[in-house]
Structures are given as structure tokens and as C-alpha cells.
Scaffold this motif. Sequence first.
Motif, short mmCIF file in Angstrom:
data_model
loop_
_atom_site.label_atom_id
_atom_site.label_comp_id
_atom_site.label_asym_id
_atom_site.label_seq_id
_atom_site.Cartn_x
_atom_site.Cartn_y
_atom_site.Cartn_z
N ARG A 249 0.83 -1.22 0.00
CA ARG A 249 0.00 0.00 0.00
C ARG A 249 0.86 1.26 0.00
O ARG A 249 0.54 2.24 -0.68
CB ARG A 249 -0.94 -0.01 1.20
CG ARG A 249 -2.16 -0.91 1.06
CD ARG A 249 -3.17 -0.63 2.16
NE ARG A 249 -2.64 -0.98 3.47
CZ ARG A 249 -2.83 -2.14 4.07
NH1 ARG A 249 -3.56 -3.08 3.47
NH2 ARG A 249 -2.32 -2.39 5.25
N SER A 253 1.41 1.81 -4.40
CA SER A 253 -0.02 2.09 -4.25
C SER A 253 -0.80 1.86 -5.54
O SER A 253 -1.92 1.33 -5.50
CB SER A 253 -0.23 3.52 -3.75
OG SER A 253 0.36 4.45 -4.64
N HIS A 257 -3.69 -0.90 -5.75
CA HIS A 257 -5.06 -0.50 -6.09
C HIS A 257 -5.56 -1.31 -7.28
O HIS A 257 -6.69 -1.83 -7.26
CB HIS A 257 -5.11 1.00 -6.42
CG HIS A 257 -6.46 1.48 -6.82
ND1 HIS A 257 -7.53 1.57 -5.95
CD2 HIS A 257 -6.93 1.88 -8.04
CE1 HIS A 257 -8.60 2.00 -6.61
NE2 HIS A 257 -8.24 2.21 -7.87
#
Length: 261
Positions: A249, A253, A257
Motif C-alpha cells: 500500500r 499504491s 489498487h
Amino acid sequence: MDIHLYFSLIPEALIASNLPPERFGQYYSTGNSYKSKGQSMFFEVDPNFRNEYFDIDSAFARCVPNAEGRPKHSVYISVYRVLEHLPVSALGKLYLTTAYGHAIGIERGSSIPRDPEYSLHLYQDMVPVNSLVVSNLDPGHFYESVTLHPEKFIRFPGLFFVELELGALANDPENGPVGDLPYSFIHHLREALLELKPPTGTAPSIKQTKLVHRVHSLEFPYRMVKRGFYIGNGHDMAFYPMPSHHELRDKYSKWWHSANL
């Protein structure tokens, strides 16, 4: 222009390409246009690797940019029995690409995880077979049980596989809550695990592995990877640890995602 050598796992193939790993991952997962086609995984292979089973030099001779200077995306060298002719020592980073073309590379770990106590595991075999099995063997012993010291007639020269999360079912296959496990075969999974889980107060079960699906989809949610990925050829085996969800994360990221859409 540089020539890269890749060992694809979905499907099994040895490929030459002018594209660097991240661009190759995008191309391999989405094609020339940015349209989702499916996740991919591949190793970067030492470009100096040679084996008489593969005609790598001829493939490299064809792996050249076109007249307009655009790089050659792929030259397939082999799509059959690649792993058994590819030493673990020739493998570099393992790249994980989402269905939307975002790729991350993970380094080889220093050692193979070993479990000191009896435990239950869910393994997704990917190369050379794509089956789903449960086992009470840790990853290292599981690999040995189907390659070096098989107790059954089934034997592989090498194996690439990943361990997936079982959640509460690892300790209580019969009544453990499903939680966020995304598997559509929970009932069958519980039954298979119960065949490996010994009754309380008895010696460990004699059965060490149980087939859940003979042929299983090669795609799975990356968030369900437990510890990481394993690859071996004969006596040589390597472990590629999966970064934690927190690290994914924070540092990757966009990848994280797109992996969870």
C-alpha cells in the motif's frame, strides 16, 4: 537495443523481448492497447543463459526493433517443458503484473520457510501443472514430496507454486469462519482439509496432501498470497517472499489498487 529473456508462468513460456520488465509486464497483461486481459507473472532470466534444449541465439537474432525503431515485444522461444530445462540459478526477479498492466519485481529470499509444527496449507501449483491442493507439509517438504521423494506415482522434475491464505480454516477447517476468503469452493475446501487434520490427541494424519481442484484457474487475488512464491528444479529451490500488505500500500499504491479492483 537491449534484449531481455523472460520465463512466463501464465502460461509457461520462454520469451525474448526488447521491452524492460515493467513495460513487458504491461504489454503481456494488456496487449498493445491498454485493455485488461489478465494478470501475468514472469521471471527475468540471465540473458547469458544457454541450454541446448532452447534455440536462444536464433530468437535473439530475430528480436530486433522494426524499421521505425519500435522495440520487438516478444519472440517465443519455447512453450513446452521450460521449467525442467531452466536452472534456478539463472533466475532473477519475479515480476507480478496486475490485469491492468502494473508490475512490481520481488527479490529472491535468503532461505526456504520451514514450519516447526504440524500445520495446514493451501498450495496453487502453476508450472508445469495448474492444480490446487491442501497439505500438512510446509512448502519445502511439499516440494520434495512431488519432485525428489514422491510417495505416489506422480512426480515432477521441478515446480513453481504459491501458498495461499486459509484464514481461520487453517486451525479449524470444520467450523472456522470464512471471513474475507474469496474462494467459491469453501465447502469442498473444508472437506479436503478435514482429511488432513488429525483428531485431537492422536498422531498426525497419514495423508499428507489432498487434491482440491485437478485443473484450476492460474489467476488468483494477489492479496491472498501467504508468505510468497516457490520455484524449484531438482535439488535447487528458491523462495520469493511477498511484500506485506502495508508495504504494498505504501510503496506500490498504484499496483496495490489495480490488484484489488
